[in-house]
Design an enzyme around this catalytic site. Structure first.
Site, PDB file in Angstrom:
ATOM      1  N   THR A  28      40.103 -20.428  55.620  1.00 46.97           N
ATOM      2  CA  THR A  28      41.104 -19.565  54.967  1.00 46.97           C
ATOM      3  C   THR A  28      41.028 -19.733  53.449  1.00 46.97           C
ATOM      4  OG1 THR A  28      42.792 -21.278  55.225  1.00 46.97           O
ATOM      5  CG2 THR A  28      42.730 -19.529  56.900  1.00 46.97           C
ATOM      6  N   ARG A  36      45.887 -17.378  64.045  1.00 41.49           N
ATOM      7  CA  ARG A  36      47.237 -17.641  64.593  1.00 41.49           C
ATOM      8  C   ARG A  36      48.218 -18.217  63.576  1.00 41.49           C
ATOM      9  NH1 ARG A  36      43.283 -18.650  67.937  1.00 41.49           N
ATOM     10  NH2 ARG A  36      43.138 -17.346  69.798  1.00 41.49           N
ATOM     11  N   GLN A 102      34.227 -23.661  65.723  1.00 41.05           N
ATOM     12  CA  GLN A 102      34.546 -22.439  66.480  1.00 41.05           C
ATOM     13  C   GLN A 102      34.287 -21.218  65.604  1.00 41.05           C
ATOM     14  OE1 GLN A 102      38.426 -23.028  68.882  1.00 41.05           O
ATOM     15  NE2 GLN A 102      38.508 -24.530  67.224  1.00 41.05           N
ATOM     16  N   ASP A 105      31.501 -17.763  60.858  1.00 36.59           N
ATOM     17  CA  ASP A 105      31.239 -17.330  59.475  1.00 36.59           C
ATOM     18  C   ASP A 105      30.022 -18.033  58.848  1.00 36.59           C
ATOM     19  OD1 ASP A 105      34.251 -19.183  58.579  1.00 36.59           O
ATOM     20  OD2 ASP A 105      32.206 -19.930  58.884  1.00 36.59           O
ATOM     21  N   HIS A 120      31.185 -20.792  69.239  1.00 36.26           N
ATOM     22  CA  HIS A 120      31.558 -19.386  69.492  1.00 36.26           C
ATOM     23  C   HIS A 120      30.528 -18.434  68.931  1.00 36.26           C
ATOM     24  CE1 HIS A 120      36.057 -20.420  70.145  1.00 36.26           C
ATOM     25  NE2 HIS A 120      35.288 -20.719  71.168  1.00 36.26           N
ATOM     26  N   CYS A 153      19.877   0.314  69.740  1.00 38.68           N
ATOM     27  CA  CYS A 153      18.581  -0.347  69.847  1.00 38.68           C
ATOM     28  C   CYS A 153      17.471   0.652  69.501  1.00 38.68           C
ATOM     29  CB  CYS A 153      18.397  -0.838  71.291  1.00 38.68           C
ATOM     30  SG  CYS A 153      16.773  -1.517  71.616  1.00 38.68           S
ATOM     31  N   CYS A 156      15.252   1.077  73.071  1.00 35.88           N
ATOM     32  CA  CYS A 156      15.724   1.786  74.280  1.00 35.88           C
ATOM     33  C   CYS A 156      16.982   2.614  74.030  1.00 35.88           C
ATOM     34  CB  CYS A 156      15.988   0.771  75.401  1.00 35.88           C
ATOM     35  SG  CYS A 156      17.545  -0.106  75.165  1.00 35.88           S
ATOM     36  N   SER A 193      42.288 -26.042  63.211  1.00 37.42           N
ATOM     37  CA  SER A 193      42.279 -25.348  64.494  1.00 37.42           C
ATOM     38  C   SER A 193      43.628 -25.534  65.180  1.00 37.42           C
ATOM     39  CB  SER A 193      41.179 -25.893  65.417  1.00 37.42           C
ATOM     40  OG  SER A 193      41.240 -25.191  66.662  1.00 37.42           O
ATOM     41  N   ASN A 214      45.689 -30.168  59.750  1.00 38.94           N
ATOM     42  CA  ASN A 214      46.020 -28.793  60.084  1.00 38.94           C
ATOM     43  C   ASN A 214      47.315 -28.389  59.412  1.00 38.94           C
ATOM     44  OD1 ASN A 214      44.860 -26.644  61.821  1.00 38.94           O
ATOM     45  ND2 ASN A 214      46.951 -26.612  62.627  1.00 38.94           N
TER      46      ASN A 214
HETATM   47  P1  NAD Z   1      40.157 -17.390  76.875  1.00 38.51           P
HETATM   48  O1  NAD Z   1      40.439 -16.682  78.152  1.00 38.51           O
HETATM   49  O2  NAD Z   1      39.722 -18.816  76.917  1.00 38.51           O
HETATM   50  O3  NAD Z   1      41.358 -17.262  75.917  1.00 38.51           O
HETATM   51  C1  NAD Z   1      41.984 -15.999  75.709  1.00 38.51           C
HETATM   52  C2  NAD Z   1      43.261 -16.355  75.022  1.00 38.51           C
HETATM   53  O4  NAD Z   1      44.131 -16.957  75.982  1.00 38.51           O
HETATM   54  C3  NAD Z   1      42.990 -17.359  73.930  1.00 38.51           C
HETATM   55  O5  NAD Z   1      43.116 -16.723  72.677  1.00 38.51           O
HETATM   56  C4  NAD Z   1      44.019 -18.434  74.166  1.00 38.51           C
HETATM   57  O6  NAD Z   1      45.021 -18.332  73.165  1.00 38.51           O
HETATM   58  C5  NAD Z   1      44.656 -18.160  75.489  1.00 38.51           C
HETATM   59  N1  NAD Z   1      44.352 -19.221  76.453  1.00 38.51           N
HETATM   60  C6  NAD Z   1      43.294 -19.324  77.285  1.00 38.51           C
HETATM   61  N2  NAD Z   1      43.426 -20.384  78.099  1.00 38.51           N
HETATM   62  C7  NAD Z   1      44.589 -20.980  77.743  1.00 38.51           C
HETATM   63  C8  NAD Z   1      45.289 -22.116  78.201  1.00 38.51           C
HETATM   64  N3  NAD Z   1      44.833 -22.862  79.230  1.00 38.51           N
HETATM   65  N4  NAD Z   1      46.447 -22.454  77.601  1.00 38.51           N
HETATM   66  C9  NAD Z   1      46.920 -21.680  76.584  1.00 38.51           C
HETATM   67  N5  NAD Z   1      46.318 -20.587  76.115  1.00 38.51           N
HETATM   68  C10 NAD Z   1      45.160 -20.250  76.684  1.00 38.51           C
HETATM   69  O7  NAD Z   1      39.029 -16.627  76.092  1.00 38.51           O
HETATM   70  P2  NAD Z   1      37.738 -16.232  76.880  1.00 38.51           P
HETATM   71  O8  NAD Z   1      37.906 -14.858  77.382  1.00 38.51           O
HETATM   72  O9  NAD Z   1      37.398 -17.314  77.876  1.00 38.51           O
HETATM   73  O10 NAD Z   1      36.700 -16.273  75.679  1.00 38.51           O
HETATM   74  C11 NAD Z   1      35.718 -17.314  75.738  1.00 38.51           C
HETATM   75  C12 NAD Z   1      35.687 -17.918  74.378  1.00 38.51           C
HETATM   76  O11 NAD Z   1      35.364 -16.876  73.417  1.00 38.51           O
HETATM   77  C13 NAD Z   1      37.036 -18.487  73.972  1.00 38.51           C
HETATM   78  O12 NAD Z   1      36.846 -19.868  73.742  1.00 38.51           O
HETATM   79  C14 NAD Z   1      37.347 -17.777  72.660  1.00 38.51           C
HETATM   80  O13 NAD Z   1      37.772 -18.709  71.681  1.00 38.51           O
HETATM   81  C15 NAD Z   1      36.014 -17.232  72.228  1.00 38.51           C
HETATM   82  N6  NAD Z   1      36.228 -16.074  71.317  1.00 38.51           N
HETATM   83  C16 NAD Z   1      35.399 -15.916  70.243  1.00 38.51           C
HETATM   84  C17 NAD Z   1      35.626 -14.867  69.375  1.00 38.51           C
HETATM   85  C18 NAD Z   1      34.761 -14.705  68.190  1.00 38.51           C
HETATM   86  O14 NAD Z   1      34.933 -13.775  67.436  1.00 38.51           O
HETATM   87  N7  NAD Z   1      33.837 -15.647  68.008  1.00 38.51           N
HETATM   88  C19 NAD Z   1      36.648 -13.946  69.596  1.00 38.51           C
HETATM   89  C20 NAD Z   1      37.441 -14.129  70.711  1.00 38.51           C
HETATM   90  C21 NAD Z   1      37.233 -15.199  71.575  1.00 38.51           C
HETATM   91  N1  APR Z   2      44.111 -25.976  55.844  1.00 39.65           N
HETATM   92  C1  APR Z   2      44.443 -26.552  57.035  1.00 39.65           C
HETATM   93  N2  APR Z   2      44.831 -25.852  58.130  1.00 39.65           N
HETATM   94  C2  APR Z   2      44.887 -24.507  58.007  1.00 39.65           C
HETATM   95  C3  APR Z   2      44.554 -23.826  56.811  1.00 39.65           C
HETATM   96  C4  APR Z   2      44.152 -24.624  55.698  1.00 39.65           C
HETATM   97  N3  APR Z   2      43.824 -24.091  54.507  1.00 39.65           N
HETATM   98  N4  APR Z   2      44.725 -22.501  57.016  1.00 39.65           N
HETATM   99  C5  APR Z   2      45.135 -22.355  58.295  1.00 39.65           C
HETATM  100  N5  APR Z   2      45.242 -23.560  58.889  1.00 39.65           N
HETATM  101  C6  APR Z   2      45.598 -23.859  60.281  1.00 39.65           C
HETATM  102  C7  APR Z   2      46.653 -22.938  60.852  1.00 39.65           C
HETATM  103  O1  APR Z   2      47.918 -23.552  60.697  1.00 39.65           O
HETATM  104  C8  APR Z   2      46.248 -22.835  62.328  1.00 39.65           C
HETATM  105  O2  APR Z   2      46.969 -23.751  63.128  1.00 39.65           O
HETATM  106  O3  APR Z   2      44.428 -23.639  61.036  1.00 39.65           O
HETATM  107  C9  APR Z   2      44.775 -23.228  62.346  1.00 39.65           C
HETATM  108  C10 APR Z   2      43.896 -22.059  62.734  1.00 39.65           C
HETATM  109  O4  APR Z   2      44.107 -21.814  64.110  1.00 39.65           O
HETATM  110  P1  APR Z   2      43.608 -20.423  64.734  1.00 39.65           P
HETATM  111  O5  APR Z   2      43.960 -19.314  63.822  1.00 39.65           O
HETATM  112  O6  APR Z   2      44.085 -20.419  66.154  1.00 39.65           O
HETATM  113  O7  APR Z   2      42.025 -20.541  64.688  1.00 39.65           O
HETATM  114  P2  APR Z   2      41.112 -21.288  65.766  1.00 39.65           P
HETATM  115  O8  APR Z   2      41.793 -22.517  66.274  1.00 39.65           O
HETATM  116  O9  APR Z   2      39.769 -21.409  65.155  1.00 39.65           O
HETATM  117  O10 APR Z   2      41.014 -20.195  66.970  1.00 39.65           O
HETATM  118  C11 APR Z   2      40.084 -20.505  68.051  1.00 39.65           C
HETATM  119  O11 APR Z   2      40.243 -18.223  68.860  1.00 39.65           O
HETATM  120  O12 APR Z   2      40.084 -15.917  68.604  1.00 39.65           O
HETATM  121  C12 APR Z   2      39.418 -17.051  68.957  1.00 39.65           C
HETATM  122  O13 APR Z   2      37.141 -17.341  68.825  1.00 39.65           O
HETATM  123  C13 APR Z   2      38.274 -17.255  68.036  1.00 39.65           C
HETATM  124  O14 APR Z   2      37.265 -19.276  67.294  1.00 39.65           O
HETATM  125  C14 APR Z   2      38.525 -18.612  67.423  1.00 39.65           C
HETATM  126  C15 APR Z   2      39.367 -19.260  68.478  1.00 39.65           C
END
Ligand code: NAD
Ligand code: APR
Length: 245
Positions: A28, A36, A102, A105, A120, A153, A156, A193, A214
């Site tokens: 960020t 989130r 995760q 970028d 990811h 593509c 294809c 995270s 965090n």
């Molecule tokens: P998922 O089903 O694991 O999760 C979907 C959402 O449900 C998550 O955002 C999470 O908040 C919630 N969730 C899932 N299990 C949970 C639990 N036990 N307790 C609480 N919340 C829960 O996602 P998926 O369909 O299995 O996707 C596989 C992976 O792809 C995930 O780990 C996700 O982080 C990742 N992903 C990557 C990107 C990207 O842009 N790289 C985007 C979306 C998801």
């Molecule tokens: N310094 C420290 N912590 C920060 C900062 C900062 N500058 N900015 C944000 N945060 C914290 C927020 O408070 C939040 O709890 O980082 C955390 C980011 O959590 P998420 O937004 O849930 O991101 P992440 O945990 O990476 O999400 C996991 O969800 O959508 C999928 O695949 C996607 O990899 C992502 C996965």
């Protein structure tokens, strides 16, 4: 903050094997919003399953690309920040083995980290959903900027998809390699995270001890030896001065 950084430095010095686990929060301060955070997280405004899932890509590829590609182009142009750079230095000086991230970028690699597990996926390449032909991600960007949505593509005519892990995708091969790297991990430093997404949210259980840096509390805070609710950049500034790197 200094107190917490001193305790972290002490844990690192005693640990025989230390890894970092990072999420969107570490980027960020490079200008990339997370998912989130209260008020600014991407998934506070949109439902990830309708925007970043495999079914979203298949059912409405035009909307999928219009929603995600401009954001992904921003990621590709972002620069690493202090936290990324200090983690790369810590690896160079053998304070940590590497970074499990995760994030898609690519900022840890840009900052000079050598051992990076992108669980990811990443935004360097994409592939055809029809014939699996591999392309540089810039091919999808070029087509998008030429108004070809979704990118196709050349062999294809199938639709291209990024090599990121979407919701409903299976986990990447890097995820399984990260699980191997976590074997014998004595200290896991979690940065930016919310630890809400599985199966990554289960990884902290594999480490003997944890430090959590965090901005907001996480459900793992009570298990951590050290927790700092602060910005990653500030924390790593302090830690770098204590570790003299
Ligand atoms: P998922 O089903 O694991 O999760 C979907 C959402 O449900 C998550 O955002 C999470 O908040 C919630 N969730 C899932 N299990 C949970 C639990 N036990 N307790 C609480 N919340 C829960 O996602 P998926 O369909 O299995 O996707 C596989 C992976 O792809 C995930 O780990 C996700 O982080 C990742 N992903 C990557 C990107 C990207 O842009 N790289 C985007 C979306 C998801
Ligand atoms: N310094 C420290 N912590 C920060 C900062 C900062 N500058 N900015 C944000 N945060 C914290 C927020 O408070 C939040 O709890 O980082 C955390 C980011 O959590 P998420 O937004 O849930 O991101 P992440 O945990 O990476 O999400 C996991 O969800 O959508 C999928 O695949 C996607 O990899 C992502 C996965």
């Amino acid at each position: 903050l200094r107190e917490i950084a001193l305790k972290t430095a002490d844990l690192i010095k005693r640990s025989g094997k230390t890894l970092a686990l990072t999420g969107a929060g570490i980027s960020t301060e490079s200008g990339i919003p997370d998912y989130r955070s209260k008020g600014t997280g991407l998934w506070e405004k949109y439902d990830p399953m309708s925007k970043a899932s495999l079914s979203a890509l298949i059912s409405d590829p035009v909307e999928f690309y219009n929603f995600n590609l401009p954001r992904w182009i921003k990621y590709a142009n972002a620069e690493p920040n202090t936290a990324h750079r200090v983690l790369a230095k810590m690896e160079e000086k053998n304070f940590i083995r590497g970074v499990i991230t995760q994030n898609i970028d690519g900022l840890h690699i840009k900052a000079g980290s050598r051992n990076v597990w992108e669980v990811h996926g990443h935004l360097r390449t994409c592939r055809c959903m029809g014939c699996n032909h591999k392309y540089d991600f810039s091919e999808a960007v070029r087509q998008f900027e030429d108004g070809i949505v979704p990118p196709k593509c050349k062999t294809c005519g199938g639709i291209l998809r990024p090599d990121v892990v979407l919701f409903e995708d299976p986990m990447s091969s890097d995820y399984y390699r990260a699980l191997e790297a976590l074997e014998g991990c004595e200290l896991l430093i979690v940065v930016g995270s919310s630890l809400q997404v599985y199966p990554v949210a289960d990884m902290p259980y594999l480490a003997r001890q944890m430090v959590i840096i965090n901005k907001e509390p996480t459900t793992f805070d009570s298990r951590a030896a050290v927790t700092a609710h602060c910005k990653a950049g500030e924390f790593f500034e302090e830690l770098a001065s204590i570790l003299k790197i």
